[in-house]
Design an enzyme around this catalytic site. Structure first.
Site, PDB file in Angstrom:
ATOM      1  N   ASN A  35       0.912  -1.186   0.151  1.00 12.38           N
ATOM      2  CA  ASN A  35      -0.059   0.062   0.069  1.00 12.38           C
ATOM      3  C   ASN A  35       0.790   1.065  -0.022  1.00 12.38           C
ATOM      4  OD1 ASN A  35      -1.780   2.176   0.357  1.00 12.38           O
ATOM      5  ND2 ASN A  35      -2.480   1.436   2.264  1.00 12.38           N
ATOM      6  N   LYS A  84      -0.057   4.003  -0.585  1.00 14.28           N
ATOM      7  CA  LYS A  84      -0.370   5.491   0.360  1.00 14.28           C
ATOM      8  C   LYS A  84      -0.368   6.486  -0.769  1.00 14.28           C
ATOM      9  CE  LYS A  84      -0.321   3.285   4.736  1.00 14.28           C
ATOM     10  NZ  LYS A  84       0.033   3.309   6.207  1.00 14.28           N
ATOM     11  N   HIS A 122      -9.501   1.254   5.282  1.00 14.47           N
ATOM     12  CA  HIS A 122      -8.263   1.293   5.876  1.00 14.47           C
ATOM     13  C   HIS A 122      -8.639   2.450   6.783  1.00 14.47           C
ATOM     14  CE1 HIS A 122      -4.098   2.530   6.766  1.00 14.47           C
ATOM     15  NE2 HIS A 122      -3.882   1.642   6.037  1.00 14.47           N
ATOM     16  N   GLU A 151      -6.863   4.831   7.889  1.00 13.50           N
ATOM     17  CA  GLU A 151      -6.436   6.145   7.674  1.00 13.50           C
ATOM     18  C   GLU A 151      -7.659   6.800   7.111  1.00 13.50           C
ATOM     19  OE1 GLU A 151      -2.978   5.571   5.591  1.00 13.50           O
ATOM     20  OE2 GLU A 151      -2.044   5.252   7.552  1.00 13.50           O
ATOM     21  N   GLU A 184      -4.893  -4.465  10.834  1.00 15.37           N
ATOM     22  CA  GLU A 184      -3.860  -3.649  11.047  1.00 15.37           C
ATOM     23  C   GLU A 184      -4.437  -2.691  12.412  1.00 15.37           C
ATOM     24  OE1 GLU A 184      -2.113  -2.488   7.293  1.00 15.37           O
ATOM     25  OE2 GLU A 184      -3.800  -1.112   7.396  1.00 15.37           O
ATOM     26  N   GLY A 199       2.937   2.607  10.896  1.00 13.94           N
ATOM     27  CA  GLY A 199       3.671   3.722  10.688  1.00 13.94           C
ATOM     28  C   GLY A 199       4.492   4.142  11.800  1.00 13.94           C
ATOM     29  N   SER A 202       3.587  -1.786  10.349  1.00 15.22           N
ATOM     30  CA  SER A 202       5.105  -1.484  10.637  1.00 15.22           C
ATOM     31  C   SER A 202       5.798  -2.907  10.431  1.00 15.22           C
ATOM     32  CB  SER A 202       5.576  -1.353  11.984  1.00 15.22           C
ATOM     33  OG  SER A 202       4.950  -0.229  12.360  1.00 15.22           O
TER      34      SER A 202
HETATM   35  P1  13P Z   1       3.310   0.711   7.875  1.00 14.83           P
HETATM   36  O1  13P Z   1       3.591  -0.473   7.027  1.00 14.83           O
HETATM   37  O2  13P Z   1       3.694   1.997   7.072  1.00 14.83           O
HETATM   38  O3  13P Z   1       3.074   0.668   9.192  1.00 14.83           O
HETATM   39  O4  13P Z   1       1.634   0.863   7.158  1.00 14.83           O
HETATM   40  C1  13P Z   1       0.907  -0.098   7.511  1.00 14.83           C
HETATM   41  C2  13P Z   1      -0.446   0.049   6.564  1.00 14.83           C
HETATM   42  O5  13P Z   1      -1.125   0.977   6.794  1.00 14.83           O
HETATM   43  C3  13P Z   1      -0.736  -0.464   5.342  1.00 14.83           C
HETATM   44  O6  13P Z   1      -2.010  -0.309   4.939  1.00 14.83           O
END
Ligand code: 13P
Length: 253
Positions: free
Chosen positions: A11, A13, A98, A100, A168, A174, A213
């Site tokens: 992903n 992002k 997601h 976010e 997640e 992150g 992560s």
């Molecule tokens: P990270 O791997 O940067 O922690 O992000 C995870 C994520 O949100 C994948 O969708």
């Protein structure tokens, strides 16, 4: 016993411009072809890069998908992307719900469910994201929160063929702070039970990914946990060496 082929999803992002995004998938594709990893590999670039990424990857073993979609098939929804548009570009999957988007765009389970149903109508795999906040975990209600998200976000007709669940934990995204192997194992056991209760036979076919992560350094430990069928990778998916190392850490089905 069901045999689930592992899946690793990158992903990206809101990262990547035309030149570096295309260069990244070309590099990935060359290396996947030269030495196939024991998993399906899917990249989800930002919407602006799906078409050029599709062009670079067409006919290759690397799959591509979207990071979000609208629940309606078309219409007056400025700035949104319809599932038919993703399918038109050869996408095989789309991420929905997601954390976010749940956080920044107020997406509820009902909205996520409608998006997943739209994905299914277009023949796309819905990668449905769930995960508890740190406050939920500290309050001891992680399983209840994730259970509510799963029951509210999976549409009628969800199956192992058209749906993937990505767990997640919000506090692990992150942050470099990874859930422990015990926490991941417990939640994935719980998820498998929820899916079994929801769809009965065939529940063993649905892939359950861990995200938050995931890195080249911790992937092997995570991917060997029972009921973890792959990873949803954010930051590390932007570095092809790291992303490939994660793919190669999968335990072949
Ligand atoms: P990270 O791997 O940067 O922690 O992000 C995870 C994520 O949100 C994948 O969708």
């Amino acid at each position: 016993m069901a045999v689930r082929r592992p899946l690793v999803v990158g992903n990206w992002k809101m990262n990547g411009l035309l030149a570096d995004g295309v260069a990244r998938v070309r590099d990935l594709c060359t290396r996947v072809v030269a030495e196939p990893p024991p998993c399906d590999v899917l990249v989800c670039p930002p919407a602006t890069l799906i078409a050029p990424v599709a062009e670079a990857l067409r006919g290759s073993p690397v799959l591509w998908g979207g990071q979000d979609c609208h629940a309606e098939d078309k219409g007056a929804f400025t700035g949104d992307v319809a599932v038919a548009m993703l399918a038109d570009l050869g996408c095989r999957a789309v991420i929905v719900g997601h954390s976010e988007r749940r956080r920044d765009h107020g997406e509820t389970d009902a909205i996520v469910c409608a998006k997943a149903a739209a994905a299914h109508r277009a023949g796309l795999i819905a990668i449905v994201c769930v995960g508890e906040s740190l406050a939920d975990r500290d309050a001891g209600c992680s399983e209840a929160v994730v259970g509510g998200q799963v029951s509210g976000s999976l549409p009628q007709g969800a199956s192992g063929a058209n749906t993937v669940i990505a767990y997640e934990p919000v506090w692990a995204i992150g942050t470099g702070r990874i859930a422990s192997a015990e926490q991941i194992a417990a939640m994935h056991r719980h998820l498998r039970g929820l899916v079994r209760a929801r769809i009965g036979c065939g529940a063993g076919d649905m892939r359950l990914l861990y995200g938050g992560s995931v890195s080249a350094a911790n992937a092997a430990e995570i991917l060997r946990i029972a009921e973890v069928d792959g990873a949803l990778v954010g930051g590390a998916s932007l570095k092809i060496n790291d992303f490939l190392a994660i793919c190669r850490s999968c335990v072949a089905a």
